[in-house]
Motif scaffolding. Structure first.
Motif: not given
Ligand SMILES: [Mn+2]
Ligand SMILES: [Mn+2]
Ligand SMILES: [Zn+2]
Ligand SMILES: [Zn+2]
Lengths: 165, 165
Positions: A15-16, A7-9
């Motif tokens: 957002x780059x 999820x974090x990835x």
DNA sequence: TAATTTATTGCAAAACATTTGCAATAGACA
DNA sequence: TGTCTATTGCAAATGTTTTGCAATAAATTA
């Protein structure tokens, strides 16, 4: 999209940002530790896996996770300067599942609870004050069941052990 | 026994302490400032009267007053490291007159309120958990009436001025 | 009133948690 | 494989509160 890391990835990519080995370890630490770990505790945990990691990396990652709604900080009275981060178990929810806390002043144990009546208390405050409430922090302090018993046995608090932290 | 200075002087005498000019000034500052001043704000206030006074004296006095139940500290989220001391208006009460707070995230204004229903919430928590609750901290965060209005007029928050601190 | 005792002060330094500047490193993408 | 630049490690800075210590000044005694 299932694990916290994934999820974090995804958010990172949007957002780059970049998924690094340090961030992966910190996210795993959050899952493994659970509860309300401090930055320091998370640091010690990841340091076992990867001794090279730096405390400021932990802080930077935690700050990013907070800004992006993956974790939420909590503060408990005397611990003036220590932040405890909610585990990232319920990800991408801005509100805590059971938002209220009790903290034992003797053993530091934390219990969580919810109460639907809080909603009406907040609603009434909004009506009366004209304010718009976004967040509610309710924390109770006292002695947990175990410590209350010990206390009553031995008269004045012997500050017994059984600490959680 | 009427003024804050007198009450503190009495307590001081009881335990072999001394009433000093610095302590007198700090107590006056607490009365004059009201609200929830920080150690720093109290320091600036007394410094006007007596420029020689030292910040650590303010901290030491505030700590003594807290330990002796004359004032109580409060913490509000992001202000991680700032303590705000309750004014010593209601002296020698360990509990705050209206114990709950609302804090505006835009202008930092603080509103106080009470709600009798909290008592039942706490009582139920005690029954269910077996814990013994000694203190309750309830803080709401959001936008006060004024800021809520400004906000709704101008779309995304323009972070208008009118700060309290 | 002057001398005595010792709690309190001012000062500088320490403590503690967190943030930041910067050059080196390493993800992501072509 | 090479390029671009976000992220890291490191050391130093920051902001708040505490602490050691010699000097000062309340309170008590003579
Ligand atoms: Mn929690
Ligand atoms: Mn208050
Ligand atoms: Zn306990
Ligand atoms: Zn406001």
């Amino acid at each position: 999209m299932d694990t916290l890391v994934q999820q974090v990835a995804t958010r990172l990519r949007d957002e780059g940002g970049r998924m690094t080995s340090q961030r992966r370890l910190i996210l795993q630490a959050l899952e493994e530790l659970g509860g309300h770990p401090t930055a320091e505790e998370i640091f010690r945990h990841v340091s076992r896996q990867s001794p090279g990691i730096n405390l400021s990396t932990v802080y930077r990652t935690l700050n990013w996770l907070e800004e992006n709604g993956f974790i939420a900080p909590r503060w408990f009275e005397e611990e003036r300067r220590r932040e405890r981060f909610e585990p990232a178990v319920q990800i991408a929810r801005s509100h805590h599942p059971t938002p209220f806390h009790f903290r034992c002043r003797s053993c530091n144990r934390i219990l969580e609870f919810a109460d639907p009546r809080m909603e009406e208390i907040v609603a009434q405050f909004e009506r009366r004050s004209g304010a718009r409430v976004k967040d509610v922090e309710l924390t109770l302090y006292g002695l947990c069941q175990t410590c209350a018993k010990t206390e009553s046995l031995s008269g004045t608090s012997p500050h017994h052990e059984g600490f959680i932290r």
